[in-house]
Design an enzyme around this catalytic site. Structure first.
Site, PDB file in Angstrom:
ATOM      1  N   ASP A 102       3.491   6.313   6.385  1.00  0.00           N
ATOM      2  CA  ASP A 102       3.515   6.199   7.845  1.00  0.00           C
ATOM      3  C   ASP A 102       4.106   7.477   8.444  1.00  0.00           C
ATOM      4  O   ASP A 102       5.202   7.904   8.045  1.00  0.00           O
ATOM      5  CB  ASP A 102       4.411   5.010   8.216  1.00  0.00           C
ATOM      6  CG  ASP A 102       3.905   4.235   9.409  1.00  0.00           C
ATOM      7  OD1 ASP A 102       2.881   4.634   9.992  1.00  0.00           O
ATOM      8  OD2 ASP A 102       4.543   3.214   9.749  1.00  0.00           O
ATOM      9  N   ASP A 127       7.174   2.889   8.765  1.00  0.00           N
ATOM     10  CA  ASP A 127       8.391   3.382   9.412  1.00  0.00           C
ATOM     11  C   ASP A 127       9.286   2.208   9.842  1.00  0.00           C
ATOM     12  O   ASP A 127      10.388   2.411  10.347  1.00  0.00           O
ATOM     13  CB  ASP A 127       8.072   4.318  10.581  1.00  0.00           C
ATOM     14  CG  ASP A 127       7.369   3.619  11.722  1.00  0.00           C
ATOM     15  OD1 ASP A 127       6.970   2.443  11.568  1.00  0.00           O
ATOM     16  OD2 ASP A 127       7.208   4.251  12.789  1.00  0.00           O
ATOM     17  N   GLU A 177      -1.720  -4.858  15.772  1.00  0.00           N
ATOM     18  CA  GLU A 177      -0.433  -5.572  15.740  1.00  0.00           C
ATOM     19  C   GLU A 177      -0.221  -6.350  17.032  1.00  0.00           C
ATOM     20  O   GLU A 177      -0.335  -5.789  18.139  1.00  0.00           O
ATOM     21  CB  GLU A 177       0.719  -4.563  15.519  1.00  0.00           C
ATOM     22  CG  GLU A 177       2.085  -5.255  15.494  1.00  0.00           C
ATOM     23  CD  GLU A 177       3.208  -4.415  14.906  1.00  0.00           C
ATOM     24  OE1 GLU A 177       2.951  -3.299  14.412  1.00  0.00           O
ATOM     25  OE2 GLU A 177       4.358  -4.895  14.955  1.00  0.00           O
TER      26      GLU A 177
END
Ligand code: KIV
Length: 297
Positions: A98, A59, A197
């Protein structure tokens, strides 16, 4: 028992497609997994030909493709549109669609419905969602529907506002333990892999060691089982600073800018097109054309 051949679906990959369980086997063997984002057919073809294992239709498209300030505005329909382009050319890599913000938060049913659309309409092999907590239940519901689900924790861009911006996560012992617990919960829910992340490298390494499923890091250090980078970051498709965790393997924005400037200069000077770029017409047909033109003047 039926002897009919099985048709491809969530549990039967297309011929030549990397099998989902192979990712766990790669982790066990210590083979690192490469993942890259892609948002269109030519990029997906290049990624496939380069030999990447996983292609994520992230995304991040909201920002790098559609010009939004964050990932929040992109819709499920838009993500399916992009995923369909990617799955037309990515043959061997597993393509992960996603799930965008707003397509899974409301209920498990909404999450499963969105995942099904991503597979049926987008042609994705599996899906990804962000977060833990209530999202563990969404991940479990998708996994129990026989759809491969990838988790994503740490910096989760869909909730960047709540996190206080695009900043590293898990930098206190409490926060690191919360990430560790979240990863275990997502594994227990049936995720086949988890993106970490912007997580400190030692925290990612600890999480990776505790999981049987692979971790895919972005800004999470070398201790993860694999790495992911965004297409535009990796290829340098914009100028100006990149996030700390990005390694640019090319400077395509510079090259593209130079090519465009040269094209404009050639058009303006008349240097383009040359004879080799034009089509010819047989002499007799040209004579007839010119005669016809003369008659009309
Ligand atoms: O959307 C995306 O590109 C991602 C990666 C950064 C993991 O989620």
């Amino acid at each position: 028992m039926s002897t009919r051949p099985r048709t491809p679906g969530p549990s039967a990959p297309a011929p030549g497609k990397l099998a989902l369980p192979e990712l766990r086997a790669m982790k066990q063997r210590g083979d690192r997994i490469s993942m890259i984002t892609a948002y269109d057919a030519p990029a997906a073809l290049l990624a496939d030909e380069a030999g990447v294992e996983l292609v994520l239709v992230g995304d991040s498209a909201a920002m790098v493709m559609l010009g939004h300030e964050s990932t929040v505005p992109v819709t499920l329909d838009e993500m399916i549109f992009l995923t369909r382009a990617v799955t037309r050319t990515a043959r061997r890599p597993l393509v992960i669609g996603d799930l965008p913000f707003g397509s899974y938060e409301i209920s498990d049913e909404q999450a499963v419905g969105s995942a099904i659309r991503m597979l049926k309409e987008g042609g994705a092999d599996c899906v990804k969602l962000e977060g833990a907590g209530r999202m563990v239940s969404r991940a479990r519901a998708i996994a129990e529907s026989n759809i491969g689900i990838m988790g994503h924790i740490g910096l989760t861009p869909q909730s960047a506002t709540k996190l206080g911006g695009f900043r590293a996560q898990g930098r206190t012992a409490d926060a690191a333990i919360a990430l560790y617990d979240a990863a275990l919960a997502l594994e227990d829910a049936g995720c086949f892999a988890i993106v970490l992340e912007a997580v400190p490298a030692p925290v990612s390494a600890g999480i990776t060691a505790a999981l049987e499923i692979p971790t895919i890091g972005i800004g999470a250090g070398a201790g993860c089982d694999g790495q992911v980078l965004v297409w535009h970051d990796l290829l340098g498709m914009y100028t100006g600073p990149a996030p700390r965790f990005v390694k640019r393997y090319a400077a395509l924005a510079d090259e593209m800018g130079e090519a465009l400037a040269a094209y404009i200069a050639d058009v303006r000077s008349g240097a383009f097109p040359e004879e080799q770029h034009a089509y010819s017409i047989p002499d007799d047909e040209l004579a007839l054309f010119e005669a016809a033109l003369g008659a009309r003047r």
